[in-house]
Design a protein around this motif. Structure first.
Motif: not given
Ligand SMILES: Nc1ncnc2c1ncn2[C@@H]1O[C@H](COP(=O)(O)OP(=O)(O)OP(=O)(O)O)[C@@H](O)[C@H]1O
Ligand SMILES: [Mg+2]
Lengths: 241, 387
Positions: A100-103, A122-129, A139-145, A172-177
């Motif tokens: 739930w937190r992740n989503q 890679e940090n921003v990508e973490l929650p997407l893993l 990759k696309k979402l990370v770039a956008t964030a 913040i990007a990691r929180a938004l991605v």
């Protein structure tokens, strides 16, 4: 529950999101320290509207972080009701809560909490893993964030190669991605200089104003608080206004 | 979903000092383990290499080894013209009556003395052991106190060079030839004429008989006949099978190897544990952050186990690589069956290296288990608050 649920009119569509994204009723958190009970939150009731930029203020030890942690599903209340997005999150088990937190929630910490051995991207990508997205989509979402926080050119930098302000923007990007509805930030400018703080606050403000996210921020700084759309004050675990 | 492996690799690289220490420690343990097992494998290989399936080795009933066996001249006479035994073109039976004598001789490097096995062989003994070939010099002549020694022994004992002499007891012996026995047990022997050896070393009896049966049937018959003959008190073994079973020397080395490996691996497990506890301690807040982002406890545990296995696996690979330098290196050790110097090579097989690698990974995982569990047990909020 004090208020009876409003009768649903025929015009209400069942998919319509609730008016309030966060609803607290009589929420208490009591820490047990040896024989002593520490009441960090005492019977707090609060509604937070979708798209609000809510600022939580109050003296040190008043329970701001505790409240934030409960809303974000990092900690569990001792008593009371806690609905986020219509879900009683205190009923979720540990792994459900993790999902739930992740989503649903993005986190920004005072001390950034980036993983030092991973690059900004890679940090921003973490929650997407933890999602089903494939590599290219991630990759696309990370770039956008990263673009959104103005750090597209720092993708491959390690945290130690960036300034504090840049680190916090990566956070913040990691929180938004994952595109969560709720972003919580605990003193996000506490470790930043005025200029970086201004940048970070501007981003948080635009998240709520331009992107419809609900942002809850804890701060001590009245100048930071001015960026919010509403301010509430805690004192000794209780709301004062 | 798991955390990316590069996360673990970079963490291992970032704390390179402790990584190097841990890797070296585990490499040491693994190389000791691999080398001990390679020694045992070398001895087994040398035993397995020795003798021919076409020969029968006849020793006294009840003797566990050729060196403790006695065969009298009487028994030799009884068997010499047995119908089962093949003959040469000159109609001589293919029989070698051997006598084994232990010589105590000085080592070449001045490193004290050691026992060497001297085998007196009958004139037919050479024909029966085709795997022993002359590489230098000539074969010994009877009655001149001449010997041939294996090339490998020549490197290890004083006076074993070609045309050099060595003393044993009152007599002096001349080395007239060097042999190569194809890494078999005969590579640890000095050969001279059997009857000359009996005279020089005052032996009334022989130690064993080596015979070549006419064919497989004759072999079976001879074995059965000796089995039944209660008067002769002799047993016949297929020569190659007899040597293959003489792995007695390998067993204590294997045990020692296993013992050392276990003792050292306990140390290695604690070293790995220490490293991983430090790693977990230093990354508590990071773990809390990952958990906040939605990673599960078991993902965190798995990630740390992977990191520990990776670290130890690197050590294991290094240990295997280091031990490879010893591959084929010839060493001597005491043969517990003959109490003489036996020469063999370290045999580092791919299977052995795989064993070493697996061994190191097990060490890594055992060492990481407790730290990883500690990392995952911490509540998210407590992990986040740690400094
Ligand atoms: N794990 C804990 N165990 C015991 N008491 C705790 C724990 N966490 C918080 N508290 C107590 O709960 C109260 C509220 O803490 P909290 O961290 O929410 O305060 P805060 O308003 O965020 O303060 P600050 O501005 O200093 O961050 C404090 O009295 C604190 O000592
Ligand atoms: Mg706080």
């Amino acid at each position: 529950m004090s208020a009876a649920p409003a009768p649903r009119s025929a015009t209400d569509s069942p998919e319509k999101p609730p008016e309030f994204i966060v609803t607290l009723r009589g929420l208490s958190k009591i820490y047990q320290q040896g024989d002593v009970n520490v009441t960090a939150l005492n019977e707090v009731s609060l509604d937070i509207a979708r798209g609000e930029f809510l600022v939580l203020m109050g003296p040190s030890g008043s329970g701001k972080s505790t409240l934030l942690h409960l809303i974000a599903g990092i900690d569990r209340p001792t008593r009371g009701e806690l609905h986020v997005q219509g879900i009683d999150i205190s009923r979720l088990n540990e792994s459900q809560l993790a999902d739930w937190r992740n989503q649903n929630v993005g986190f920004v910490f005072q001390s950034f909490n980036l993983v030092p051995v991973l690059t900004a991207a890679e940090n921003v990508e973490l929650p997407l893993l933890l999602t089903r997205l494939n590599r290219a989509e991630r990759k696309k979402l990370v770039a956008t964030a990263l673009d959104l926080v103005g750090l597209a050119d720092r993708m491959h930098h390690l945290p130690k190669q960036m300034s504090g302000g840049q680190e916090q923007r990566v956070a913040i990007a990691r929180a938004l991605v994952t595109d969560p509805q709720l972003v919580v930030a605990d003193e996000p400018t506490g470790n930043l200089d005025a200029h970086s703080a201004h940048e970070v606050l501007g981003i948080l403000q635009s998240l709520s104003r331009d992107h419809g996210k609900t942002v809850i921020m804890v701060t001590h700084d009245p100048k930071a608080a001015a960026f919010g759309s509403r301010q509430i004050h805690l004192e000794k675990g209780e709301l004062t206004k | 979903m798991a955390l990316p492996l590069r996360y673990n690799i970079r963490n291992v690289l970032v704390r390179w000092r402790s990584t190097i220490t841990t890797i070296l420690g585990i490499a040491l343990v693994v190389s000791v383990y691999v080398l001990m097992q390679a020694m045992a494998a070398g001895i087994e290989k040398s035993s397995a290499n020795t003798g021919s399936p076409d020969n029968l080795l006849i020793i006294r009933r009840g003797s566990t080894a050729e060196s403790s066996s006695i065969v009298s001249r009487e028994q030799l006479r009884t068997l010499l013209y047995s119908p089962e035994i093949a003959r040469t073109a000159a109609d001589e039976p293919l029989v070698s009556a051997d006598v084994l004598v232990l010589l105590n001789l000085p080592r070449r490097d001045g490193g004290g003395e050691a026992n060497v096995l001297l085998r007196g062989v009958s004139p037919r003994g050479r024909d029966l052991r085709a795997q022993v070939v002359l590489v230098e010099g000539r074969w010994f002549d009877r009655g001149k106190r001449e010997v041939v020694v294996s090339q490998r022994l020549a490197a290890r004992f004083a006076g074993f060079g070609l045309n050099e002499e060595f003393r044993s007891g009152p007599a002096t012996y001349r080395v007239v030839g060097h042999t190569d026995a194809g890494k078999s047990a005969f590579d640890s022997e000095v050969w001279m004429d059997a009857d000359e050896a009996r005279a020089l070393f005052d032996r009334e009896q022989y130690s064993s008989l080596l015979v070549r049966p006419k064919d497989a049937e004759a072999a079976t018959n001879l074995i059965a006949r000796l089995e039944k003959d209660k008067r002769l008190q002799l047993v016949a073994h297929v020569e190659s099978a007899y040597y293959a079973k003489q792995t007695g020397t390998a067993t204590p080395i294997k045990w020692l190897g296993n013992f050392l490996a276990i003792a050292m691996s306990v140390g290695a497990v604690f070293a790995a544990m220490n490293t991983m506890y430090a790693a977990v301690g230093a990354r508590t807040r990071e773990i809390g952050t990952l958990r906040v982002l939605g990673f599960r406890r078991r993902t965190v545990v798995l990630s740390f186990l992977l990191e520990g296995a990776l670290l130890a696996g690197l050590g294991g690979a290094l240990g295997c690589a280091l031990s490879l330098f010893m591959n084929g290196y010839a060493v001597g050790t005491l043969n517990f069956a003959t109490f003489s110097e036996t020469v063999f090579e370290f045999r580092i097989t791919p299977a052995l290296m795989l064993q070493g690698l697996l061994f190191s990974i097990v060490v890594g995982i055992l060492g990481t288990l407790l730290p990883a569990l500690r990392a995952s047990r911490l509540p998210v909020i407590a992990a986040l608050k740690s400094l």
